[in-house]
Motif scaffolding. Structure first.
Motif, mmCIF file in Angstrom:
data_model
loop_
_atom_site.group_PDB
_atom_site.id
_atom_site.type_symbol
_atom_site.label_atom_id
_atom_site.label_comp_id
_atom_site.label_asym_id
_atom_site.label_seq_id
_atom_site.Cartn_x
_atom_site.Cartn_y
_atom_site.Cartn_z
ATOM 1 N N ALA A 1 0.829 -1.205 0.000
ATOM 2 C CA ALA A 1 0.000 0.000 0.000
ATOM 3 C C ALA A 1 0.863 1.255 0.000
ATOM 4 O O ALA A 1 0.563 2.239 -0.699
ATOM 5 C CB ALA A 1 -0.927 -0.002 1.207
ATOM 6 N N THR A 2 1.951 1.239 0.775
ATOM 7 C CA THR A 2 2.854 2.389 0.821
ATOM 8 C C THR A 2 3.461 2.656 -0.555
ATOM 9 O O THR A 2 3.476 3.789 -1.046
ATOM 10 C CB THR A 2 3.975 2.142 1.845
ATOM 11 N N GLY A 3 3.950 1.590 -1.202
ATOM 12 C CA GLY A 3 4.580 1.749 -2.502
ATOM 13 C C GLY A 3 3.607 2.164 -3.584
ATOM 14 O O GLY A 3 3.891 3.070 -4.383
ATOM 15 N N LEU A 4 2.444 1.532 -3.639
ATOM 16 C CA LEU A 4 1.469 1.862 -4.682
ATOM 17 C C LEU A 4 0.924 3.276 -4.503
ATOM 18 O O LEU A 4 0.653 3.975 -5.488
ATOM 19 C CB LEU A 4 0.322 0.851 -4.667
ATOM 20 N N THR A 5 0.767 3.712 -3.260
ATOM 21 C CA THR A 5 0.310 5.084 -3.025
ATOM 22 C C THR A 5 1.361 6.085 -3.504
ATOM 23 O O THR A 5 1.028 7.116 -4.096
ATOM 24 C CB THR A 5 -0.006 5.308 -1.540
ATOM 25 N N ARG A 6 2.630 5.771 -3.254
ATOM 26 C CA ARG A 6 3.693 6.645 -3.751
ATOM 27 C C ARG A 6 3.687 6.678 -5.274
ATOM 28 O O ARG A 6 3.846 7.744 -5.890
ATOM 29 C CB ARG A 6 5.048 6.171 -3.231
ATOM 30 N N ASN B 1 2.254 8.190 -13.297
ATOM 31 C CA ASN B 1 1.808 6.852 -12.927
ATOM 32 C C ASN B 1 0.429 6.840 -12.271
ATOM 33 O O ASN B 1 -0.055 5.797 -11.881
ATOM 34 C CB ASN B 1 2.819 6.216 -11.964
ATOM 35 N N ARG B 2 -0.192 8.002 -12.129
ATOM 36 C CA ARG B 2 -1.478 8.058 -11.450
ATOM 37 C C ARG B 2 -2.550 7.434 -12.331
ATOM 38 O O ARG B 2 -2.832 7.889 -13.431
ATOM 39 C CB ARG B 2 -1.831 9.511 -11.132
ATOM 40 N N ASP B 3 -3.165 6.352 -11.896
ATOM 41 C CA ASP B 3 -4.254 5.749 -12.660
ATOM 42 C C ASP B 3 -5.143 4.958 -11.715
ATOM 43 O O ASP B 3 -4.789 4.657 -10.573
ATOM 44 C CB ASP B 3 -3.723 4.868 -13.795
ATOM 45 N N ALA B 4 -6.316 4.629 -12.212
ATOM 46 C CA ALA B 4 -7.339 3.991 -11.383
ATOM 47 C C ALA B 4 -6.890 2.612 -10.899
ATOM 48 O O ALA B 4 -7.230 2.199 -9.788
ATOM 49 C CB ALA B 4 -8.643 3.892 -12.163
ATOM 50 N N GLU B 5 -6.132 1.890 -11.730
ATOM 51 C CA GLU B 5 -5.711 0.546 -11.328
ATOM 52 C C GLU B 5 -4.821 0.596 -10.087
ATOM 53 O O GLU B 5 -5.010 -0.175 -9.142
ATOM 54 C CB GLU B 5 -4.964 -0.146 -12.465
ATOM 55 N N LEU B 6 -3.830 1.497 -10.096
ATOM 56 C CA LEU B 6 -2.943 1.601 -8.946
ATOM 57 C C LEU B 6 -3.715 1.997 -7.692
ATOM 58 O O LEU B 6 -3.510 1.432 -6.620
ATOM 59 C CB LEU B 6 -1.843 2.631 -9.223
ATOM 60 N N VAL B 7 -4.597 2.981 -7.832
ATOM 61 C CA VAL B 7 -5.374 3.431 -6.673
ATOM 62 C C VAL B 7 -6.238 2.294 -6.144
ATOM 63 O O VAL B 7 -6.324 2.075 -4.923
ATOM 64 C CB VAL B 7 -6.238 4.659 -7.050
ATOM 65 N N GLY B 8 -6.858 1.543 -7.033
ATOM 66 C CA GLY B 8 -7.711 0.437 -6.600
ATOM 67 C C GLY B 8 -6.937 -0.645 -5.875
ATOM 68 O O GLY B 8 -7.391 -1.161 -4.837
ATOM 69 N N LYS B 9 -5.771 -1.013 -6.402
ATOM 70 C CA LYS B 9 -4.973 -2.052 -5.752
ATOM 71 C C LYS B 9 -4.399 -1.557 -4.426
ATOM 72 O O LYS B 9 -4.312 -2.316 -3.449
ATOM 73 C CB LYS B 9 -3.857 -2.521 -6.688
ATOM 74 N N ALA B 10 -3.995 -0.293 -4.372
ATOM 75 C CA ALA B 10 -3.498 0.262 -3.111
ATOM 76 C C ALA B 10 -4.598 0.255 -2.055
ATOM 77 O O ALA B 10 -4.358 -0.077 -0.884
ATOM 78 C CB ALA B 10 -2.984 1.680 -3.329
ATOM 79 N N MET C 1 -6.727 12.044 -4.386
ATOM 80 C CA MET C 1 -6.194 12.079 -5.746
ATOM 81 C C MET C 1 -7.270 12.255 -6.812
ATOM 82 O O MET C 1 -6.969 12.626 -7.940
ATOM 83 C CB MET C 1 -5.400 10.800 -6.041
ATOM 84 N N GLY C 2 -8.504 11.924 -6.506
ATOM 85 C CA GLY C 2 -9.531 12.009 -7.534
ATOM 86 C C GLY C 2 -10.829 12.547 -6.973
ATOM 87 O O GLY C 2 -10.978 12.728 -5.768
#
Length: 609
Positions: free
Chosen positions: A364-369, A376-385, A412-413
């Motif tokens: 979660a820390t890495g994906l949020t960063r 790199n901001r996209d819905a997939e990363l936010v969802g997995k984080a 972020m959104g």
């Protein structure tokens, strides 16, 4: 109960011992990895928890949970710890315990080859953890002196008494044989100084720092107030040498310490409690080969060149390709090296392993960063984080940084700002000292259009007691809020058929705008005056502010500077607020409230020129 002063520390470590020798013991507040037998690792975890409980009873600030996970790694020997020790001139230092702290982890590494010394090392490192939470920039001599002072903690047989500040014989012997460091040199020591890294000088520095703290806190005349006064001055931005001189004046403290360590009896302090120390509950599990290597690599990245660390992470993933811990920690390292493609692949691959909440926290820390990076901001990363964070919060619902990460994702959104506001407020309630959480809440408030609330959060961060980067970020965000307010007023004017005032250029930084003051509103029982602050005096029992109102100079006392909210609406007021003449005097609002027959200062606002 006799008041105490401060404490703290944390680090991560591991050794090249076979993975079968490593176990993990998890308690309410610590995750302990050890290369020794399981029973001993459980004892280490229990000692950390019991010491934390005692400190929470004598130091109110020590009871608050850490904002981030605290990992402890226990080595079986100093030799096995050598590759992971901090380095000086390319060689490992002789430290048997270390502390690393970041915005998302606390890590303690220590050697456990001598039972008595190991216990002292455990307690010493934990004191550093507490101090880091209470005052991150404490001078090194006092930080180490307090850690040594509290490291002698011992619970009495009845479980309701604890002895602190016991004698350390090796320190006494050394101090009675060696010439002490000059006070000026001691005050100037930092982590890069030879006095802190070279073997012979390092032991003297530790012993001398311990002796001064012991004399001030446990001597015949308790002088804890002197320690507090010195700390208050340093916290307000006063250089360490100047703070020492203001508190101790012309006293020959080295001579006093020499007499103190030569006397026949050096006493500790016995604390009595009205209830027993609780039993420590713990869960134990084995650590796999890949997880062990990954933990070692994660420690290595804090002390070694990134090429060396990368090689160790690649070894960890080769040993155990499906190790989620190895992939998650390797992903964090890749982010540090700006290798975002590799980081994304590693972290996304680790998100599906739900067996360990700590691994999910790293994910979660890495994906949020990554999601915070524009490219790199996209819905997939936010969802997995968010999925990873849900697993973390299910296991650790009171972990402040997990709530803060959740708020960052929501900020972020569109559509989730209200949920993010709730999450960051929860994080701030659990860890009120984290200024980055305050900045995050103000950003969310700004996005919600709650400009007054945003300014109310940001304005106190202009205080000289905050780090320069925090003040700069707060000032820049206030500039943005001011511009957004003007844009909102212009939009409303157009809706109402009025001609809006021309807008200035959008500010890129705080330097590009004149802030619109949002003056502090006095609370019931408070009185505010306007005048010129001419000087601040540091006294033995507090500080005195001298404010000229018309032709009269009025004097306002305060126990210390840290209890005063210093707020600036000026862009030309650099540095910290310290005891000194103000040349030229500053135009201020000073707010005070009655404290018996005295007027105690609550806030000082530096008004625009």
């Amino acid at each position: 109960m006799k008041p105490a002063v401060l404490i703290v520390a944390a680090i991560l470590a591991a050794s090249p011992t076979a993975a079968a020798d490593w176990v993990r013991v998890e308690t309410q507040n610590f995750i302990v990895y050890g290369a020794t037998d399981e029973r001993r690792v459980r004892e280490v975890a229990s000692e950390f928890e019991r010491f934390r409980e005692v400190l929470a009873r004598v130091l109110p600030g020590a009871s608050r949970p850490a904002a981030v996970p605290t990992v402890v790694m226990v080595f079986g020997s100093s030799r096995s710890f050598d590759p992971y020790k901090p380095r000086f001139n390319g060689k490992p230092t002789r430290l048997n315990g270390c502390f690393f702290s970041s915005e998302d982890m606390n890590i303690v590494a220590m050697v456990d080859d001598d039972r008595d010394e190991s216990l002292r090392t455990i307690l010493h490192e934990y004191v550093h953890l507490v101090i880091a939470n209470m005052m991150p920039n404490m001078p090194l001599w006092l930080n180490e002196g307090l850690a040594e002072y509290y490291s002698t903690f011992q619970v009495q047989a009845d479980g309701r008494r604890a002895l602190l500040g016991r004698v350390i014989p090796a320190h006494l012997d050394l101090l009675n044989q060696r010439k002490l460091l000059p006070i000026e040199e001691m005050l100037d020591v930092d982590q890069s100084s030879p006095a802190y890294n070279e073997e012979g000088r390092q032991t003297l520095f530790y012993a001398q720092s311990w002796a001064i703290v012991h004399m001030l806190m446990s001597g015949l005349d308790n002088r804890s107030s002197d320690v507090s006064a010195y700390l208050n001055l340093v916290a307000s931005g006063t250089p360490s040498r100047d703070a020492w001189k203001k508190v101790f004046g012309e006293q020959n403290v080295l001579r006093q310490v020499g007499r103190y360590t030569m006397q026949g009896v050096v006493k500790g302090v016995l604390y009595r409690f009205d209830r027993d120390l609780p039993k420590v509950a713990a869960d134990t599990s084995k650590v796999t080969a890949g997880d062990t290597e990954a933990a070692l690599a994660d420690l290595l990245r804090r002390v070694a060149p990134h090429e060396e660390t990368t090689a160790r992470f690649e070894k960890a993933t080769a040993i155990e390709p499906r190790s989620a811990r190895a992939r998650a920690l390797f992903g964090l390292h890749a982010i540090d090296q700006n290798d975002y493609a590799r980081a994304r692949a590693l972290l996304v691959d680790a998100v599906d392993d739900r067996a360990d909440w700590l691994v999910q926290y790293h994910v979660a820390t890495g994906l949020t960063r990554l999601a915070s990076e524009g490219a790199n901001r996209d819905a997939e990363l936010v969802g997995k984080a968010r999925a990873a964070l849900e697993r973390v919060l299910a296991a650790r619902p009171e972990l402040p940084n997990a709530h803060a990460l959740s708020a960052r994702l929501d900020s972020m959104g569109p559509g989730n700002l209200a949920r993010g506001l709730e999450a960051v407020r929860r994080a701030r309630a659990l860890a009120p000292g984290r200024s980055d959480y305050t900045l995050l809440e103000s950003f969310i408030q700004m996005r919600l259009g709650a400009f007054t609330e945003a300014k109310g959060l940001l304005t106190p961060l202009l205080s000289a007691f905050h780090e320069a980067d925090v003040r700069d970020r707060a000032r820049g965000m206030l500039a943005q809020v001011a511009h957004l307010e003007l844009e909102a007023a212009a939009y409303l004017a157009r809706l109402e058929g009025r001609r809006p005032d021309p807008l200035p250029a959008r500010p890129d930084s705080a330097k590009d705008v004149v802030l619109v003051p949002n003056y502090r509103t006095p609370s019931p029982g408070e009185t505010r005056i306007e005048g010129n602050l001419e000087r601040i005096d540091c006294l033995r029992d507090g500080v005195m502010l001298h404010v000229r109102v018309g032709t009269v100079v009025e004097r306002f006392p305060s126990p210390d500077l840290t209890g005063i909210a210093f707020i600036s609406y000026r862009t030309d007021l650099p540095g910290a607020i310290t005891c000194a003449m103000r040349k030229p005097p500053d135009r201020v609002y000073l707010t005070w409230r009655a404290d018996g027959s005295r007027r105690r200062v609550v806030a000082v606002e530096f008004l625009p020129n």
